[in-house]
Write an enzyme that holds these catalytic residues in place. Structure first.
Site, mmCIF file in Angstrom:
data_model
loop_
_atom_site.group_PDB
_atom_site.id
_atom_site.type_symbol
_atom_site.label_atom_id
_atom_site.label_comp_id
_atom_site.label_asym_id
_atom_site.label_seq_id
_atom_site.Cartn_x
_atom_site.Cartn_y
_atom_site.Cartn_z
ATOM 1 N N SER A 100 87.846 125.598 -8.535
ATOM 2 C CA SER A 100 87.365 125.501 -9.695
ATOM 3 C C SER A 100 87.195 126.931 -10.596
ATOM 4 C CB SER A 100 85.878 124.846 -9.776
ATOM 5 O OG SER A 100 85.191 124.857 -11.058
ATOM 6 N N TYR A 131 76.926 125.803 -6.660
ATOM 7 C CA TYR A 131 78.125 125.292 -7.077
ATOM 8 C C TYR A 131 79.399 126.195 -6.977
ATOM 9 C CZ TYR A 131 81.996 122.705 -8.966
ATOM 10 O OH TYR A 131 83.064 121.954 -9.329
#
Length: 265
Positions: free
Chosen positions: A145, A158
Site C-alpha cells: 500500500s 496498518y
C-alpha cells in the site's frame, strides 16, 4: 496495455472474495489462467466464480479458509498441491485495515492485522515459494500500500503491516532471483472497495480522497499486465508514486506537508 496470455497457467489468489483480489481473479481468468480463489466466505467466493464464468471458460477452484491461521494455511496448501501439483502465480491480496488513532485502537485489532496482512502472507508465501524455487519459475505478487511508504495519522498499525510487506518482498526478491522466481509489490492508494467498511467506519476518509480513488477493475488490469515482465514495484496513482519518492528523499518536508494538508482520515 500489454497483451498477456496466461493459458495453461495457474494463479492462486488470497483475499479473492471481494475488492482487488476478486478483480484480479476475473482479469487473469480472461487471460485463460486456471484460478484458485481463497477467502473465508464461501458464498462470496461463489459469487466471484459466477462472475468469472460469465467472461471466461476456465477452471475455478474455491477454498474457504482464514489465512491468518497457520493450520488452515497448511490445509489450503495440501489441498492445492494434491489437486494441481504446481503454481505459476501467487497473489497475496488478503488483508484489512483500521484507521483508529494508535493509542485508542485495540491491540487485539493490531495483532489480527499483523496475523493476516503480514504473518499469514509470509507463511503462505514460504510454502508456495519453495515449489516455485524447485520449478525455477513463478511470480509472487504481494499487495502492499502507499500507506507503507507515506505515513499518515490514524494508520500506524496498518501502515506498519504494509511497510513490512514491502520490505519482506524486497528481500524475498533478492533471495529468489537465483531461482528465476520474481516478486512484485503492488502499492495502491485508496481503492473503491469494501476495505473501507472496516477501515473508515464514519466515511470521512473516503469522502476526502475521492480525487485519488482508484477503480479496482482498472487496478487489476494494470497488475495483470505486468505478470509476464520483470516489474518490481507498481505504485498507483502516479501522483502518490511521486509523493512516495519525494517523502523518501525529504522526510522532514513530507511530515510538515502531511500534518498540514495530508491528514484526511
Amino acid at each position: 496495455m500489454k497483451n498477456v496470455n496466461l493459458e495453461n497457467k495457474i494463479t492462486v489468489i488470497t483475499g479473492a472474495s471481494s475488492g482487488i483480489g476478486a478483480e484480479i481473479a476475473i482479469e487473469v481468468a480472461k487471460k485463460q489462467s486456471t484460478v484458485v480463489l481463497i477467502a473465508r466466505n464461501i458464498e462470496k467466493l461463489q459469487q466471484v466464480q459466477a462472475r468469472i464464468k460469465q467472461v471466461a471458460d476456465v477452471d475455478v477452484i474455491l477454498i474457504a479458509a482464514d489465512m491468518s491461521q497457520p493450520h488452515m494455511i497448511d490445509q489450503v496448501y495440501s489441498k492445492m498441491k494434491s489437486k494441481l501439483g504446481h503454481f505459476d502465480y501467487l497473489v497475496n491480496a488478503a488483508g484489512f485495515g483500521n484507521f483508529d488513532p494508535f493509542f485508542e485502537m485495540s491491540m487485539t485489532t493490531a495483532h489480527e492485522m499483523f496475523d493476516l496482512n503480514v504473518l499469514g502472507l509470509m507463511y503462505f508465501t514460504r510454502l508456495i515459494g519453495r515449489d516455485m524455487m524447485e520449478a525455477e519459475s513463478g511470480k509472487i505478487i504481494n499487495l502492499g500500500s502507499v500507506a507503507g511508504k507515506i505515513p499518515t495519522p490514524k494508520a500506524a498499525a496498518y501502515s506498519a503491516t504494509k511497510a513490512a510487506v514491502i520490505q519482506f518482498s524486497n528481500v524475498l526478491r533478492l533471495e529468489l532471483a537465483p531461482f528465476n522466481v520474481q516478486v512484485m509489490t503492488v502499492n495502491p492508494g485508496p481503492v473503491a472497495t469494501n476495505f473501507f467498511d472496516i477501515a473508515d467506519k464514519d466515511g470521512h476518509y473516503v469522502e476526502n480522497v475521492g480525487s485519488f480513488m482508484l477503480k479496482p477493475d482498472e487496478l487489476a488490469q494494470k497488475v495483470v499486465s505486468h505478470f509476464e515482465d520483470s516489474k518490481k514495484d507498481l505504485t498507483l496513482p502516479f501522483s502518490l508514486n511521486i509523493a512516495s519518492k519525494f517523502y523518501l528523499l525529504f522526510p522532514s518536508i513530507g511530515d510538515y506537508i502531511i500534518m498540514k494538508w495530508g491528514d484526511k482520515k
